[in-house]
Design a protein around this motif. Structure first.
Motif, PDB file in Angstrom:
ATOM      1  N   LEU A 173       0.823  -1.208   0.000  1.00  0.00           N
ATOM      2  CA  LEU A 173       0.000   0.000   0.000  1.00  0.00           C
ATOM      3  C   LEU A 173       0.857   1.258   0.000  1.00  0.00           C
ATOM      4  CD1 LEU A 173      -2.852  -0.931   2.512  1.00  0.00           C
ATOM      5  CD2 LEU A 173      -3.013  -0.729   0.028  1.00  0.00           C
ATOM      6  N   SER A 174       2.027   1.180   0.627  1.00  0.00           N
ATOM      7  CA  SER A 174       2.910   2.342   0.630  1.00  0.00           C
ATOM      8  C   SER A 174       3.445   2.623  -0.772  1.00  0.00           C
ATOM      9  CB  SER A 174       4.068   2.125   1.606  1.00  0.00           C
ATOM     10  OG  SER A 174       4.893   1.057   1.184  1.00  0.00           O
ATOM     11  N   VAL A 175       3.655   1.562  -1.564  1.00  0.00           N
ATOM     12  CA  VAL A 175       4.089   1.752  -2.959  1.00  0.00           C
ATOM     13  C   VAL A 175       2.986   2.443  -3.753  1.00  0.00           C
ATOM     14  CG1 VAL A 175       4.868   0.590  -5.054  1.00  0.00           C
ATOM     15  CG2 VAL A 175       5.568  -0.283  -2.821  1.00  0.00           C
ATOM     16  N   LEU A 176       1.748   1.979  -3.552  1.00  0.00           N
ATOM     17  CA  LEU A 176       0.618   2.628  -4.218  1.00  0.00           C
ATOM     18  C   LEU A 176       0.457   4.066  -3.741  1.00  0.00           C
ATOM     19  CD1 LEU A 176      -1.792   2.406  -6.115  1.00  0.00           C
ATOM     20  CD2 LEU A 176      -3.130   1.485  -4.210  1.00  0.00           C
ATOM     21  N   GLY A 177       0.634   4.283  -2.424  1.00  0.00           N
ATOM     22  CA  GLY A 177       0.547   5.639  -1.889  1.00  0.00           C
ATOM     23  C   GLY A 177       1.628   6.546  -2.446  1.00  0.00           C
ATOM     24  N   LEU A 178       2.830   6.000  -2.649  1.00  0.00           N
ATOM     25  CA  LEU A 178       3.913   6.783  -3.230  1.00  0.00           C
ATOM     26  C   LEU A 178       3.594   7.158  -4.670  1.00  0.00           C
ATOM     27  CD1 LEU A 178       6.709   8.006  -2.898  1.00  0.00           C
ATOM     28  CD2 LEU A 178       7.690   5.786  -3.500  1.00  0.00           C
ATOM     29  N   ALA A 179       2.968   6.236  -5.424  1.00  0.00           N
ATOM     30  CA  ALA A 179       2.558   6.549  -6.793  1.00  0.00           C
ATOM     31  C   ALA A 179       1.534   7.690  -6.805  1.00  0.00           C
ATOM     32  CB  ALA A 179       1.979   5.308  -7.462  1.00  0.00           C
ATOM     33  N   VAL A 180       0.629   7.670  -5.815  1.00  0.00           N
ATOM     34  CA  VAL A 180      -0.352   8.760  -5.707  1.00  0.00           C
ATOM     35  C   VAL A 180       0.352  10.078  -5.391  1.00  0.00           C
ATOM     36  CG1 VAL A 180      -2.326   9.615  -4.391  1.00  0.00           C
ATOM     37  CG2 VAL A 180      -2.215   7.214  -5.049  1.00  0.00           C
ATOM     38  N   LEU A 181       1.378  10.029  -4.538  1.00  0.00           N
ATOM     39  CA  LEU A 181       2.141  11.244  -4.237  1.00  0.00           C
ATOM     40  C   LEU A 181       2.810  11.798  -5.481  1.00  0.00           C
ATOM     41  CD1 LEU A 181       3.962  10.723  -0.801  1.00  0.00           C
ATOM     42  CD2 LEU A 181       2.025  12.213  -1.326  1.00  0.00           C
ATOM     43  N   LEU A 182       3.330  10.934  -6.340  1.00  0.00           N
ATOM     44  CA  LEU A 182       3.978  11.394  -7.575  1.00  0.00           C
ATOM     45  C   LEU A 182       2.970  12.091  -8.488  1.00  0.00           C
ATOM     46  CD1 LEU A 182       6.279   8.330  -8.382  1.00  0.00           C
ATOM     47  CD2 LEU A 182       6.989  10.571  -7.555  1.00  0.00           C
ATOM     48  N   VAL A 183       1.777  11.512  -8.606  1.00  0.00           N
ATOM     49  CA  VAL A 183       0.735  12.144  -9.425  1.00  0.00           C
ATOM     50  C   VAL A 183       0.368  13.510  -8.859  1.00  0.00           C
ATOM     51  CG1 VAL A 183      -1.660  11.946 -10.208  1.00  0.00           C
ATOM     52  CG2 VAL A 183      -0.166   9.939 -10.233  1.00  0.00           C
ATOM     53  N   ASN A 184       0.242  13.588  -7.533  1.00  0.00           N
ATOM     54  CA  ASN A 184      -0.071  14.870  -6.908  1.00  0.00           C
ATOM     55  C   ASN A 184       1.072  15.866  -7.066  1.00  0.00           C
ATOM     56  OD1 ASN A 184      -2.721  14.954  -4.980  1.00  0.00           O
ATOM     57  ND2 ASN A 184      -1.992  12.861  -5.220  1.00  0.00           N
ATOM     58  N   GLY A 185       2.307  15.354  -7.053  1.00  0.00           N
ATOM     59  CA  GLY A 185       3.439  16.240  -7.264  1.00  0.00           C
ATOM     60  C   GLY A 185       3.391  16.914  -8.618  1.00  0.00           C
ATOM     61  N   VAL A 186       2.892  16.201  -9.630  1.00  0.00           N
ATOM     62  CA  VAL A 186       2.801  16.770 -10.979  1.00  0.00           C
ATOM     63  C   VAL A 186       1.777  17.897 -11.026  1.00  0.00           C
ATOM     64  CG1 VAL A 186       2.170  16.283 -13.376  1.00  0.00           C
ATOM     65  CG2 VAL A 186       3.595  14.668 -12.115  1.00  0.00           C
ATOM     66  N   TRP A 187       0.566  17.646 -10.497  1.00  0.00           N
ATOM     67  CA  TRP A 187      -0.445  18.698 -10.606  1.00  0.00           C
ATOM     68  C   TRP A 187      -0.146  19.871  -9.684  1.00  0.00           C
ATOM     69  CZ3 TRP A 187      -3.239  20.734  -6.705  1.00  0.00           C
ATOM     70  CH2 TRP A 187      -3.569  19.954  -5.595  1.00  0.00           C
ATOM     71  N   VAL A 188       0.461  19.611  -8.513  1.00  0.00           N
ATOM     72  CA  VAL A 188       0.822  20.701  -7.614  1.00  0.00           C
ATOM     73  C   VAL A 188       1.881  21.593  -8.263  1.00  0.00           C
ATOM     74  CG1 VAL A 188       2.081  21.211  -5.484  1.00  0.00           C
ATOM     75  CG2 VAL A 188       0.188  19.605  -5.438  1.00  0.00           C
ATOM     76  N   THR A 189       2.892  20.979  -8.867  1.00  0.00           N
ATOM     77  CA  THR A 189       3.949  21.751  -9.518  1.00  0.00           C
ATOM     78  C   THR A 189       3.408  22.543 -10.694  1.00  0.00           C
ATOM     79  OG1 THR A 189       5.573  20.077  -8.876  1.00  0.00           O
ATOM     80  CG2 THR A 189       6.204  21.597 -10.622  1.00  0.00           C
ATOM     81  N   MET A 190       2.550  21.912 -11.489  1.00  0.00           N
ATOM     82  CA  MET A 190       1.975  22.596 -12.644  1.00  0.00           C
ATOM     83  C   MET A 190       1.100  23.773 -12.209  1.00  0.00           C
ATOM     84  SD  MET A 190       1.780  22.664 -15.968  1.00  0.00           S
ATOM     85  CE  MET A 190       2.217  21.022 -16.584  1.00  0.00           C
ATOM     86  N   LEU A 191       0.235  23.533 -11.233  1.00  0.00           N
ATOM     87  CA  LEU A 191      -0.696  24.570 -10.787  1.00  0.00           C
ATOM     88  C   LEU A 191       0.038  25.759 -10.188  1.00  0.00           C
ATOM     89  CD1 LEU A 191      -3.572  25.565 -10.129  1.00  0.00           C
ATOM     90  CD2 LEU A 191      -3.447  24.241  -8.007  1.00  0.00           C
ATOM     91  N   PHE A 192       0.865  25.510  -9.160  1.00  0.00           N
ATOM     92  CA  PHE A 192       1.554  26.610  -8.495  1.00  0.00           C
ATOM     93  C   PHE A 192       2.626  27.221  -9.390  1.00  0.00           C
ATOM     94  CE2 PHE A 192       0.335  24.381  -4.354  1.00  0.00           C
ATOM     95  CZ  PHE A 192      -0.753  25.212  -4.185  1.00  0.00           C
ATOM     96  N   GLY A 193       3.201  26.420 -10.287  1.00  0.00           N
ATOM     97  CA  GLY A 193       4.205  26.964 -11.200  1.00  0.00           C
ATOM     98  C   GLY A 193       3.626  28.012 -12.123  1.00  0.00           C
ATOM     99  N   ILE A 194       2.447  27.732 -12.688  1.00  0.00           N
ATOM    100  CA  ILE A 194       1.817  28.692 -13.597  1.00  0.00           C
ATOM    101  C   ILE A 194       1.335  29.925 -12.837  1.00  0.00           C
ATOM    102  CG2 ILE A 194      -0.149  29.045 -15.136  1.00  0.00           C
ATOM    103  CD1 ILE A 194       0.092  26.162 -16.008  1.00  0.00           C
ATOM    104  N   LEU A 195       0.664  29.708 -11.704  1.00  0.00           N
ATOM    105  CA  LEU A 195       0.129  30.846 -10.948  1.00  0.00           C
ATOM    106  C   LEU A 195       1.242  31.739 -10.405  1.00  0.00           C
ATOM    107  CD1 LEU A 195      -2.780  29.136  -8.963  1.00  0.00           C
ATOM    108  CD2 LEU A 195      -2.918  30.483 -11.064  1.00  0.00           C
ATOM    109  N   ALA A 196       2.317  31.126  -9.895  1.00  0.00           N
ATOM    110  CA  ALA A 196       3.413  31.921  -9.336  1.00  0.00           C
ATOM    111  C   ALA A 196       4.214  32.624 -10.421  1.00  0.00           C
ATOM    112  CB  ALA A 196       4.337  31.028  -8.506  1.00  0.00           C
ATOM    113  N   THR A 197       4.172  32.126 -11.646  1.00  0.00           N
ATOM    114  CA  THR A 197       4.831  32.821 -12.751  1.00  0.00           C
ATOM    115  C   THR A 197       4.084  34.106 -13.098  1.00  0.00           C
ATOM    116  OG1 THR A 197       5.603  30.709 -13.642  1.00  0.00           O
ATOM    117  CG2 THR A 197       5.655  32.586 -15.117  1.00  0.00           C
ATOM    118  N   ARG A 198       2.780  34.053 -12.998  1.00  0.00           N
ATOM    119  CA  ARG A 198       1.973  35.251 -13.273  1.00  0.00           C
ATOM    120  C   ARG A 198       1.962  36.196 -12.076  1.00  0.00           C
ATOM    121  NH1 ARG A 198       0.210  39.329 -13.666  1.00  0.00           N
ATOM    122  NH2 ARG A 198      -1.633  40.123 -14.777  1.00  0.00           N
TER     123      ARG A 198
END
Length: 295
Positions: A173-198
């Protein structure tokens, strides 16, 4: 000779205007947003090599190199574990793994938030000169943070050897949870990256917020300790349930230290993940084409 009437050019100009409108409108579609993410995945050789190069560049001319990541995290986990186990009168064998795994996962989460807010600003030169998908820079940062996490996992292996405990199939389950963290890392980086650039004030605001969330998240303290005290303190401990980062930590940390994971943690994480992905897609769809002009 009678003057001939000038030809009507509106009929000729109209198709060109339609084409321009279609191009502009097409850049603000979910199809183009998905295409950017897919193109970034296809360019994995680029961001895999760039992410690894970032680590080597950071520890250039260092004797231990990336091992400094592990040493720094291990020292902090050991110091905080010893200190708070004495303050809270907890068993070191139980509390130290709790703190250590929490710090390891927190390093990944906070790195995606803080460094993600500057992911496009720090890559201004590449964005303007290198014809690649915008998501390449997002994948590069998440890959780099994942490499840091893998270095720190050595500490967890050492703790399991020092303080052995039964680890069953729930460890998967921790492996699956880590995969979920990676997916969240992508959308968090994309979201805050675009907003903080503006809006450049977002980056320092996020850094302060992450520091505050560290103390509000059960990393150097446990909810179980508060619940055991009962009364009003136990009721106030429920406030920790409002913090979504607590649930993200729990789905990975609990199986790694031999503790069960309640199903509601997963439901909250999946709901937050779905909402975050949708929000990131909306921002990517609307502002993807403007990022090169904002950096």
């Amino acid at each position: 000779m009678q003057d001939q009437p000038l030809p009507d050019t509106s009929a000729v100009a109209l198709p060109d205007e339609r084409v321009r409108d279609e191009i502009v409108n097409d850049s603000h579609t979910f199809r183009r947003a998905v295409a950017d993410l897919r193109q970034g995945l296809q360019q994995r050789e680029l961001w895999l090599s760039l992410g690894w190069q970032d680590i080597k560049q950071r520890y250039r001319r260092s004797t231990l190199g990336p091992l400094w990541i592990t040493i720094a995290t291990g020292v902090m986990a050991g110091a905080l574990g010893l200190l708070y186990s004495v303050l809270f009168q907890l068993s070191l064998a139980d509390f130290l793994p709790h703190v250590t795994v929490g710090l390891i996962m927190w390093g990944f989460i906070s790195g995606c938030i803080k460094e993600g807010s500057e992911v496009f600003i720090s890559n201004e030169g590449l964005i303007k000169q290198l014809p690649s998908a915008l998501s390449v820079h997002v994948y590069r940062l998440v890959w780099r943070q994942f490499l840091f996490l893998c270095h720190n996992m050595v500490i967890w292996v050492g703790l399991m050897l020092i303080f052995p405990r039964p680890l069953g199939w729930e460890l998967l389950l921790s492996v699956l949870g880590l995969a979920v963290l990676l997916v969240n890392g992508v959308w968090v980086t994309m979201l805050f990256g675009i907003l903080a650039t503006r809006f450049r004030d977002i980056a320092p605001l996020l850094e302060s917020m992450v520091q505050l969330l560290f103390y509000m998240t059960p990393i150097v303290w446990t909810t179980q300790t508060l619940y055991e005290q009962g009364g009003e303190i136990a009721e106030r401990a429920r406030i920790a349930e409002i913090n979504p980062l607590y649930h993200y930590l729990e789905i990975v940390r609990a199986p790694m230290i031999g503790q069960p994971v309640d199903a509601y943690h997963w439901w909250i994480v999946l709901a937050c993940t779905a909402g975050g992905i949708l929000l990131a897609f909306l921002v990517l769809r609307r502002f993807r084409a403007r990022v090169p002009y904002w950096v």
